[in-house]
Scaffold this motif. Structure first.
Motif, PDB file in Angstrom:
ATOM      1  N   GLN A  55       0.836  -1.199   0.000  1.00  0.00           N
ATOM      2  CA  GLN A  55       0.000   0.000   0.000  1.00  0.00           C
ATOM      3  C   GLN A  55       0.877   1.258   0.000  1.00  0.00           C
ATOM      4  O   GLN A  55       0.637   2.189  -0.748  1.00  0.00           O
ATOM      5  N   ILE A  56       1.904   1.271   0.835  1.00  0.00           N
ATOM      6  CA  ILE A  56       2.815   2.411   0.904  1.00  0.00           C
ATOM      7  C   ILE A  56       3.513   2.603  -0.443  1.00  0.00           C
ATOM      8  O   ILE A  56       3.601   3.720  -0.957  1.00  0.00           O
ATOM      9  N   GLY A  57       3.997   1.515  -1.036  1.00  0.00           N
ATOM     10  CA  GLY A  57       4.679   1.599  -2.326  1.00  0.00           C
ATOM     11  C   GLY A  57       3.795   2.165  -3.418  1.00  0.00           C
ATOM     12  O   GLY A  57       4.214   3.030  -4.191  1.00  0.00           O
ATOM     13  N   GLU A  58       2.562   1.694  -3.482  1.00  0.00           N
ATOM     14  CA  GLU A  58       1.635   2.177  -4.511  1.00  0.00           C
ATOM     15  C   GLU A  58       1.250   3.633  -4.272  1.00  0.00           C
ATOM     16  O   GLU A  58       1.183   4.428  -5.207  1.00  0.00           O
ATOM     17  N   ASN A  59       1.008   3.994  -3.021  1.00  0.00           N
ATOM     18  CA  ASN A  59       0.661   5.380  -2.702  1.00  0.00           C
ATOM     19  C   ASN A  59       1.838   6.316  -2.959  1.00  0.00           C
ATOM     20  O   ASN A  59       1.665   7.421  -3.474  1.00  0.00           O
ATOM     21  N   VAL A  77       3.648  12.989   2.864  1.00  0.00           N
ATOM     22  CA  VAL A  77       4.502  11.801   2.999  1.00  0.00           C
ATOM     23  C   VAL A  77       4.037  10.980   4.203  1.00  0.00           C
ATOM     24  O   VAL A  77       3.901   9.756   4.115  1.00  0.00           O
ATOM     25  N   LEU A  78       3.766  11.649   5.322  1.00  0.00           N
ATOM     26  CA  LEU A  78       3.287  10.943   6.514  1.00  0.00           C
ATOM     27  C   LEU A  78       1.962  10.246   6.247  1.00  0.00           C
ATOM     28  O   LEU A  78       1.730   9.132   6.723  1.00  0.00           O
ATOM     29  N   GLU A  79       1.103  10.898   5.478  1.00  0.00           N
ATOM     30  CA  GLU A  79      -0.187  10.286   5.141  1.00  0.00           C
ATOM     31  C   GLU A  79       0.018   9.023   4.307  1.00  0.00           C
ATOM     32  O   GLU A  79      -0.615   7.989   4.552  1.00  0.00           O
ATOM     33  N   VAL A  80       0.921   9.084   3.319  1.00  0.00           N
ATOM     34  CA  VAL A  80       1.229   7.923   2.477  1.00  0.00           C
ATOM     35  C   VAL A  80       1.776   6.782   3.331  1.00  0.00           C
ATOM     36  O   VAL A  80       1.461   5.616   3.117  1.00  0.00           O
ATOM     37  N   LEU A  81       2.595   7.124   4.316  1.00  0.00           N
ATOM     38  CA  LEU A  81       3.173   6.103   5.189  1.00  0.00           C
ATOM     39  C   LEU A  81       2.180   5.628   6.251  1.00  0.00           C
ATOM     40  O   LEU A  81       2.453   4.679   6.976  1.00  0.00           O
ATOM     41  N   GLY A  82       1.039   6.302   6.329  1.00  0.00           N
ATOM     42  CA  GLY A  82       0.029   5.941   7.326  1.00  0.00           C
ATOM     43  C   GLY A  82       0.453   6.319   8.726  1.00  0.00           C
ATOM     44  O   GLY A  82       0.149   5.615   9.685  1.00  0.00           O
ATOM     45  N   LEU A  83       1.160   7.452   8.865  1.00  0.00           N
ATOM     46  CA  LEU A  83       1.727   7.848  10.150  1.00  0.00           C
ATOM     47  C   LEU A  83       1.170   9.173  10.658  1.00  0.00           C
ATOM     48  O   LEU A  83       1.868   9.928  11.306  1.00  0.00           O
ATOM     49  N   GLU A  84      -0.075   9.448  10.407  1.00  0.00           N
ATOM     50  CA  GLU A  84      -0.646  10.718  10.848  1.00  0.00           C
ATOM     51  C   GLU A  84      -0.709  10.830  12.367  1.00  0.00           C
ATOM     52  O   GLU A  84      -0.789  11.907  12.908  1.00  0.00           O
ATOM     53  N   ASN A  85      -0.658   9.727  13.070  1.00  0.00           N
ATOM     54  CA  ASN A  85      -0.824   9.740  14.528  1.00  0.00           C
ATOM     55  C   ASN A  85       0.496   9.684  15.284  1.00  0.00           C
ATOM     56  O   ASN A  85       0.552   9.245  16.420  1.00  0.00           O
ATOM     57  N   GLY A  86       1.588  10.110  14.660  1.00  0.00           N
ATOM     58  CA  GLY A  86       2.874  10.156  15.340  1.00  0.00           C
ATOM     59  C   GLY A  86       3.598   8.825  15.431  1.00  0.00           C
ATOM     60  O   GLY A  86       4.557   8.692  16.180  1.00  0.00           O
ATOM     61  N   GLU A  87       3.161   7.823  14.672  1.00  0.00           N
ATOM     62  CA  GLU A  87       3.858   6.536  14.659  1.00  0.00           C
ATOM     63  C   GLU A  87       5.219   6.703  13.982  1.00  0.00           C
ATOM     64  O   GLU A  87       5.481   7.706  13.344  1.00  0.00           O
ATOM     65  N   ILE A  88       6.058   5.718  14.091  1.00  0.00           N
ATOM     66  CA  ILE A  88       7.372   5.738  13.457  1.00  0.00           C
ATOM     67  C   ILE A  88       7.403   4.665  12.383  1.00  0.00           C
ATOM     68  O   ILE A  88       7.046   3.513  12.615  1.00  0.00           O
ATOM     69  N   ILE A 127      10.041   2.512  -9.306  1.00  0.00           N
ATOM     70  CA  ILE A 127       9.325   3.027  -8.131  1.00  0.00           C
ATOM     71  C   ILE A 127       8.046   3.720  -8.582  1.00  0.00           C
ATOM     72  O   ILE A 127       6.966   3.481  -8.045  1.00  0.00           O
ATOM     73  N   GLU A 128       8.156   4.570  -9.597  1.00  0.00           N
ATOM     74  CA  GLU A 128       7.018   5.360 -10.065  1.00  0.00           C
ATOM     75  C   GLU A 128       5.922   4.497 -10.680  1.00  0.00           C
ATOM     76  O   GLU A 128       4.746   4.840 -10.616  1.00  0.00           O
ATOM     77  N   LYS A 129       6.288   3.365 -11.266  1.00  0.00           N
ATOM     78  CA  LYS A 129       5.300   2.448 -11.843  1.00  0.00           C
ATOM     79  C   LYS A 129       4.777   1.460 -10.808  1.00  0.00           C
ATOM     80  O   LYS A 129       4.012   0.565 -11.135  1.00  0.00           O
ATOM     81  N   ALA A 130       5.223   1.605  -9.561  1.00  0.00           N
ATOM     82  CA  ALA A 130       4.857   0.703  -8.466  1.00  0.00           C
ATOM     83  C   ALA A 130       5.313  -0.730  -8.749  1.00  0.00           C
ATOM     84  O   ALA A 130       4.699  -1.685  -8.297  1.00  0.00           O
ATOM     85  N   GLU A 131       6.384  -0.867  -9.508  1.00  0.00           N
ATOM     86  CA  GLU A 131       6.987  -2.184  -9.729  1.00  0.00           C
ATOM     87  C   GLU A 131       7.961  -2.502  -8.590  1.00  0.00           C
ATOM     88  O   GLU A 131       8.279  -3.649  -8.356  1.00  0.00           O
ATOM     89  N   ARG A 132       8.425  -1.475  -7.940  1.00  0.00           N
ATOM     90  CA  ARG A 132       9.312  -1.620  -6.774  1.00  0.00           C
ATOM     91  C   ARG A 132       8.548  -1.044  -5.593  1.00  0.00           C
ATOM     92  O   ARG A 132       8.470   0.160  -5.410  1.00  0.00           O
ATOM     93  N   LEU A 133       7.936  -1.909  -4.809  1.00  0.00           N
ATOM     94  CA  LEU A 133       7.034  -1.460  -3.753  1.00  0.00           C
ATOM     95  C   LEU A 133       7.718  -1.255  -2.414  1.00  0.00           C
ATOM     96  O   LEU A 133       7.232  -0.526  -1.573  1.00  0.00           O
ATOM     97  N   CYS A 134       8.827  -1.901  -2.187  1.00  0.00           N
ATOM     98  CA  CYS A 134       9.524  -1.774  -0.911  1.00  0.00           C
ATOM     99  C   CYS A 134      10.714  -0.839  -1.121  1.00  0.00           C
ATOM    100  O   CYS A 134      11.725  -1.218  -1.689  1.00  0.00           O
TER     101      CYS A 134
END
Length: 105
Positions: free
Chosen positions: A22-26, A86-97, A59-66
């Motif tokens: 999900q992170i890679g595609e976003n 960037v934080l939203e893409v990583l799913g870190l809006e709540n201060g996660e690492i 990366i841009e084509k989401a062929e490299r997701l990690c």
């Protein structure tokens, strides 16, 4: 590893998408948007980041997701992507690492 449930619209079946995928595609979509907005070619972005054109393309084509944190940081800085997005893409809006991809651990 966190998973996200998605529905396969055609079959109506649920499948799980890993957080890394999900992170890679976003991130791929975010990268495409900001590269187009800045009117940069992949070759120009490659020069700015010292990342090969072929790797940036994957990366841009989401062929490299990690994607490593170091590579992601270079791209974010070169494209001036706002930290909040960037934080939203990583799913870190709540201060996660974000500790990186599962396959890199």
């Amino acid at each position: 590893m966190k998973s996200i449930e998605r529905k396969n619209i055609r079959k109506g079946e649920k499948w799980k998408m890993s957080r890394d995928k999900q992170i890679g595609e976003n991130f791929a979509a975010l990268m495409r948007y900001y590269r187009a907005k800045r009117e940069l070619t992949l070759a120009e972005l490659s020069e700015m980041t010292d990342i090969s054109t072929s790797y940036l393309s994957r990366i841009e084509k989401a062929e490299r997701l990690c994607i490593s944190i170091q590579v992601m940081t270079k791209i974010v800085k070169a494209l001036n992507i706002p930290n909040g997005q960037v934080l939203e893409v990583l799913g870190l809006e709540n201060g996660e690492i974000y500790e990186g991809c599962e396959e890199n651990k």
